[in-house]
Design a protein around this motif. Structure first.
Motif, PDB file in Angstrom:
ATOM      1  N   GLU A 245     -11.791  -2.365  -0.045  1.00 43.86           N
ATOM      2  CA  GLU A 245     -10.756  -3.419   0.009  1.00 43.86           C
ATOM      3  C   GLU A 245     -10.080  -3.575  -1.355  1.00 43.86           C
ATOM      4  N   ASP A 246     -10.881  -3.480  -2.416  1.00 49.17           N
ATOM      5  CA  ASP A 246     -10.313  -3.645  -3.759  1.00 49.17           C
ATOM      6  C   ASP A 246      -9.395  -2.451  -4.096  1.00 49.17           C
ATOM      7  N   VAL A 247      -9.854  -1.247  -3.761  1.00 45.51           N
ATOM      8  CA  VAL A 247      -9.037  -0.043  -4.023  1.00 45.51           C
ATOM      9  C   VAL A 247      -7.730  -0.144  -3.238  1.00 45.51           C
ATOM     10  N   GLN A 248      -7.842  -0.569  -1.994  1.00 48.34           N
ATOM     11  CA  GLN A 248      -6.665  -0.664  -1.121  1.00 48.34           C
ATOM     12  C   GLN A 248      -5.667  -1.699  -1.658  1.00 48.34           C
ATOM     13  N   ARG A 249      -6.180  -2.855  -2.068  1.00 48.56           N
ATOM     14  CA  ARG A 249      -5.302  -3.925  -2.576  1.00 48.56           C
ATOM     15  C   ARG A 249      -4.556  -3.438  -3.817  1.00 48.56           C
ATOM     16  N   ARG A 250      -5.271  -2.744  -4.696  1.00 48.82           N
ATOM     17  CA  ARG A 250      -4.619  -2.278  -5.917  1.00 48.82           C
ATOM     18  C   ARG A 250      -3.638  -1.154  -5.609  1.00 48.82           C
ATOM     19  N   SER A 251      -4.010  -0.222  -4.724  1.00 41.52           N
ATOM     20  CA  SER A 251      -3.052   0.873  -4.482  1.00 41.52           C
ATOM     21  C   SER A 251      -1.812   0.363  -3.757  1.00 41.52           C
ATOM     22  N   GLU A 252      -1.964  -0.677  -2.937  1.00 40.59           N
ATOM     23  CA  GLU A 252      -0.756  -1.267  -2.319  1.00 40.59           C
ATOM     24  C   GLU A 252       0.154  -1.865  -3.386  1.00 40.59           C
ATOM     25  N   ARG A 253      -0.475  -2.491  -4.388  1.00 41.05           N
ATOM     26  CA  ARG A 253       0.345  -3.072  -5.463  1.00 41.05           C
ATOM     27  C   ARG A 253       1.126  -1.991  -6.208  1.00 41.05           C
ATOM     28  N   TYR A 254       0.443  -0.858  -6.509  1.00 44.06           N
ATOM     29  CA  TYR A 254       1.145   0.208  -7.234  1.00 44.06           C
ATOM     30  C   TYR A 254       2.196   0.875  -6.346  1.00 44.06           C
ATOM     31  N   ALA A 255       1.909   0.961  -5.057  1.00 48.28           N
ATOM     32  CA  ALA A 255       2.920   1.533  -4.145  1.00 48.28           C
ATOM     33  C   ALA A 255       4.194   0.690  -4.205  1.00 48.28           C
ATOM     34  N   GLY A 256       4.035  -0.633  -4.262  1.00 50.79           N
ATOM     35  CA  GLY A 256       5.205  -1.515  -4.376  1.00 50.79           C
ATOM     36  C   GLY A 256       5.897  -1.328  -5.711  1.00 50.79           C
ATOM     37  N   GLU A 257       5.092  -1.295  -6.788  1.00 55.05           N
ATOM     38  CA  GLU A 257       5.665  -1.171  -8.145  1.00 55.05           C
ATOM     39  C   GLU A 257       6.443   0.146  -8.289  1.00 55.05           C
ATOM     40  N   ASN A 258       5.958   1.195  -7.626  1.00 51.65           N
ATOM     41  CA  ASN A 258       6.582   2.519  -7.783  1.00 51.65           C
ATOM     42  C   ASN A 258       7.578   2.842  -6.670  1.00 51.65           C
ATOM     43  N   GLY A 259       7.961   1.847  -5.895  1.00 45.71           N
ATOM     44  CA  GLY A 259       9.070   2.031  -4.944  1.00 45.71           C
ATOM     45  C   GLY A 259       8.737   2.937  -3.766  1.00 45.71           C
ATOM     46  N   VAL A 260       7.513   2.868  -3.250  1.00 42.18           N
ATOM     47  CA  VAL A 260       7.122   3.753  -2.146  1.00 42.18           C
ATOM     48  C   VAL A 260       7.796   3.310  -0.837  1.00 42.18           C
ATOM     49  N   HIS A 261       8.404   4.255  -0.135  1.00 40.40           N
ATOM     50  CA  HIS A 261       9.065   3.963   1.144  1.00 40.40           C
ATOM     51  C   HIS A 261       9.223   5.270   1.937  1.00 40.40           C
ATOM     52  N   LEU A 262       9.649   5.140   3.187  1.00 39.48           N
ATOM     53  CA  LEU A 262       9.911   6.335   4.009  1.00 39.48           C
ATOM     54  C   LEU A 262      11.363   6.759   3.789  1.00 39.48           C
ATOM     55  N   LEU A 263      11.590   8.055   3.645  1.00 40.84           N
ATOM     56  CA  LEU A 263      12.969   8.549   3.464  1.00 40.84           C
ATOM     57  C   LEU A 263      13.761   8.355   4.756  1.00 40.84           C
ATOM     58  N   PRO A 264      15.032   7.976   4.667  1.00 43.61           N
ATOM     59  CA  PRO A 264      15.836   7.882   5.888  1.00 43.61           C
ATOM     60  C   PRO A 264      16.096   9.274   6.469  1.00 43.61           C
ATOM     61  N   GLU A 265      16.317   9.285   7.784  1.00 48.07           N
ATOM     62  CA  GLU A 265      16.451  10.545   8.523  1.00 48.07           C
ATOM     63  C   GLU A 265      17.480  11.507   7.914  1.00 48.07           C
ATOM     64  N   GLU A 266      18.603  10.943   7.424  1.00 44.08           N
ATOM     65  CA  GLU A 266      19.688  11.829   6.951  1.00 44.08           C
ATOM     66  C   GLU A 266      19.296  12.598   5.688  1.00 44.08           C
TER      67      GLU A 266
ATOM     68  N   LEU B 176      -2.324   7.582  -5.906  1.00 41.65           N
ATOM     69  CA  LEU B 176      -2.426   6.120  -5.766  1.00 41.65           C
ATOM     70  C   LEU B 176      -3.862   5.657  -5.994  1.00 41.65           C
ATOM     71  N   THR B 177      -4.811   6.489  -5.597  1.00 39.53           N
ATOM     72  CA  THR B 177      -6.230   6.139  -5.800  1.00 39.53           C
ATOM     73  C   THR B 177      -6.572   6.202  -7.292  1.00 39.53           C
ATOM     74  N   VAL B 178      -5.993   7.208  -7.993  1.00 38.96           N
ATOM     75  CA  VAL B 178      -6.215   7.277  -9.450  1.00 38.96           C
ATOM     76  C   VAL B 178      -5.694   6.001 -10.097  1.00 38.96           C
ATOM     77  N   MET B 179      -4.502   5.571  -9.682  1.00 39.11           N
ATOM     78  CA  MET B 179      -3.926   4.355 -10.280  1.00 39.11           C
ATOM     79  C   MET B 179      -4.798   3.133  -9.973  1.00 39.11           C
ATOM     80  N   ALA B 180      -5.279   3.050  -8.729  1.00 41.21           N
ATOM     81  CA  ALA B 180      -6.100   1.895  -8.347  1.00 41.21           C
ATOM     82  C   ALA B 180      -7.379   1.847  -9.196  1.00 41.21           C
ATOM     83  N   LEU B 181      -8.022   3.009  -9.384  1.00 36.91           N
ATOM     84  CA  LEU B 181      -9.256   3.032 -10.185  1.00 36.91           C
ATOM     85  C   LEU B 181      -8.933   2.720 -11.648  1.00 36.91           C
ATOM     86  N   ALA B 182      -7.801   3.248 -12.128  1.00 38.24           N
ATOM     87  CA  ALA B 182      -7.410   2.987 -13.524  1.00 38.24           C
ATOM     88  C   ALA B 182      -7.123   1.500 -13.721  1.00 38.24           C
ATOM     89  N   GLY B 183      -6.558   0.862 -12.697  1.00 41.86           N
ATOM     90  CA  GLY B 183      -6.319  -0.585 -12.784  1.00 41.86           C
ATOM     91  C   GLY B 183      -7.626  -1.343 -12.958  1.00 41.86           C
TER      92      GLY B 183
END
Ligand SMILES: Cc1cc2nc3c(=O)[nH]c(=O)nc-3n(C[C@H](O)[C@H](O)[C@H](O)COP(=O)(O)OP(=O)(O)OC[C@H]3O[C@@H](n4cnc5c(N)ncnc54)[C@H](O)[C@@H]3O)c2cc1C
Length: 497
Positions: free
Chosen positions: A111-132, A474-481
């Motif tokens: 849970e802790d790893v997941q919470r932190r990696s979600e935070r870094y995903a947000g900070e680093n602009g993670v999203h799905l590419l649009p179809e085009e 993302l897991t490396v970042m979570a552990l580094a956090g």
């Protein structure tokens, strides 16, 4: 020899080091002195040319091809401001719960790893590419998987303003990829963290390190003068990556007290497979890696598109067939196989007399079994997507042709799947400073504190007790956090007493 004093020194500026720098940066406001020592240069924007061989030489250790001791595979890791995040593809997956539970590290909860990696995903602009923005190399993979009834998923990616240059692994010339070189390091520097580039940490002693500064002839010159420097620090965080952190600690003599140091590495061995279509497809333009299929045990299939030299080296054989395939580069579709290799004590990093890493790693029968199954699965996907023919490295012939779908067991026999017959590479070295509770079988605790050495921490992919199974940044970042939190707490406690 020039001497420098800091409160905290971080060795390496990649996913781990860059994250620690960003997390600790607010301490600079209280007068805490923090430096990142990075072996590689800070390239100028105009130096990111996208030319394959030029960039391989400027950005990677050994041009991206550090060989294992038995030469059965090559390991790619970057040596630059931002480390491997400057060359990664930006696929952003979260480590599965079962993986962290199987690691069994005291105090480390999924849970802790997941919470932190979600935070870094947000900070680093993670999203799905649009179809085009998705090219045919990717859509054909989706079509092939769907025709076979295999579930296919889209990769979340950390890009802002991707212009589809397709050269992610050669450093993005448009600055679209959101690695630590774009997000965490500039923010840390703005708060007062010093980043010293072209600064190789040669060895660590008691709360100090010996550093050699040398400018390679490209990139910004180091802020420090060339030559040897001594750096003293109350705390040192080693984040030199999955191969070089264990090597640095071994070269510095920590192996005597820590028998697990350097051991239990995993490499996520990878194989690039190539098929030819009857017509040109969009492949080299556009983001290379937008989909994956995790329908199988022991391996993951991902879309990929590599550059001409890398593609040519991954085809097995020479001569007219090889040449004909390379001349049809605009018709090629590619799939990457990533095998989940088990952690074994005998797969390990050692060092030579100069402190250079030696990677002792054997492709085990289980890994070769997975490659065999993966080659057949990928060939089925290519053919279902309408490819004219597929080059299978361990095949009976150079090509499996359309219409031969029913003959894959015969045309791709297990006996050919062996070292030397495959061009295997790794971009995900993990382990070597594994976390755990027991100093006999691990190097750090669950917060990256090196057992028995109160001033020393590790904060990178070498912490993984076993393979992450998914792409690891993302897991490396979570552990580094988590490591940054431990450093902050330990530093605060000492200052309060
Ligand atoms: C081509 C490629 C594509 C990838 N694509 C993805 C992807 O799409 N998704 C994903 O999740 N992962 C991907 N990865 C993996 C991901 O980049 C790594 O897992 C992650 O960056 C590891 O972080 P780290 O901090 O352990 O090491 P790194 O990011 O490699 O950083 C280590 C840093 O330490 C420096 N260093 C080493 N030794 C010393 C020393 N002695 N002194 C000073 N500095 C030193 C190095 O120069 C480097 O900058 C990719 C990797 C590569 C190479």
């Amino acid at each position: 020899m020039p001497e420098h004093e800091y409160d905290i020194v971080i060795v390496g500026s990649g996913a781990g080091g860059g994250t620690v720098a960003r997390e600790l940066a607010p301490l600079c406001r209280e007068g805490v002195r923090i430096a990142v020592l990075e072996w590689g240069p800070r390239l100028r924007p105009e130096e990111l040319t996208g030319r394959e061989l030029e960039m391989a030489g400027r950005l990677y250790f050994d041009g991206g091809g550090t060989m294992t001791r038995d030469r059965s595979l090559t390991v790619a890791a970057a040596r630059t401001y931002g480390g491997s995040t400057a060359v990664y593809t930006g696929t952003s997956l979260h480590v599965p719960r079962r993986v962290v539970e199987a690691w069994g590290v005291p105090g480390l909860e999924w849970e802790d790893v997941q919470r932190r990696s979600e935070r870094y995903a947000g900070e680093n602009g993670v999203h799905l590419l649009p179809e085009e923005l998705i090219n045919e190399n990717n859509t054909l993979f989706v079509e092939g998987c769907r025709r076979l009834g295999w579930p296919v998923r889209q990769f979340p990616l950390n890009l802002r303003g991707c212009r589809g240059g397709g050269v992610c692994n050669l450093g993005c010339p448009n600055g679209a990829k959101q690695g630590t070189h774009v997000v965490q390091l500039p923010a840390a520097e703005a708060e007062g963290v010093e980043v010293i580039t072209n600064a190789r940490v040669e060895s660590l002693g008691d709360r100090q390190c010996r550093v050699v500064v040398s400018n390679p002839g490209f990139g910004e010159p180091s802020p420090w003068e060339e030559g040897e420097h001594r750096v003293r620090a109350k705390r040192i965080v080693v984040a030199a990556g999955g191969v070089r952190s264990p090597a640095l600690l071994l070269h510095s003599g920590f192996g005597e007290e820590l028998p697990a140091l350097g051991r239990w590495i995993t490499l996520h061995p990878a194989l690039i497979l190539v098929a030819e279509h009857a017509r040109p497809i969009t492949n080299i333009v556009g983001h290379p890696k937008s989909f994956y299929c995790e329908a199988f045990r022991g391996f993951l299939l991902e879309t990929c598109m590599y550059f001409p030299f890398t593609t040519a080296k991954n085809l097995i054989g020479f001569g007219p067939e090889h040449s004909a395939l390379m001349h049809r580069f605009d018709r090629l579709q590619q799939i990457l196989v990533l095998v989940m290799d088990p952690a074994r004590g005998e797969n390990r990093i050692t060092v030579d007399a100069d402190g250079n890493p030696v990677i002792a790693y054997t492709l085990s029968p289980e890994v070769l079994d997975s490659f065999h199954s993966a080659m057949k699965a990928a060939t089925a996907i290519f053919l279902a997507a309408g490819a004219r023919r597929v080059h299978v490295p361990a095949g009976e012939r150079f090509f499996v042709e359309a219409g031969e779908e029913g003959l894959l067991d015969e045309l791709i026999p297990r006996r050919h799947v062996r070292p030397g017959r495959l061009s295997v590479s790794s971009a995900h070295p993990m382990g070597g400073c594994r976390m755990g509770g027991d100093p006999a079988s691990s190097v750090t605790d669950g917060w990256g504190r090196v057992h028995g050495v109160p001033w020393l921490y590790v904060a990178d992919a070498s912490l993984f007790p076993a393979c992450s199974e998914v792409n690891p940044y993302l897991t490396v970042m979570a552990l580094a956090g988590r490591v940054a939190e431990a450093v902050r707490n330990d530093h605060g406690e000492v200052n309060a007493t």
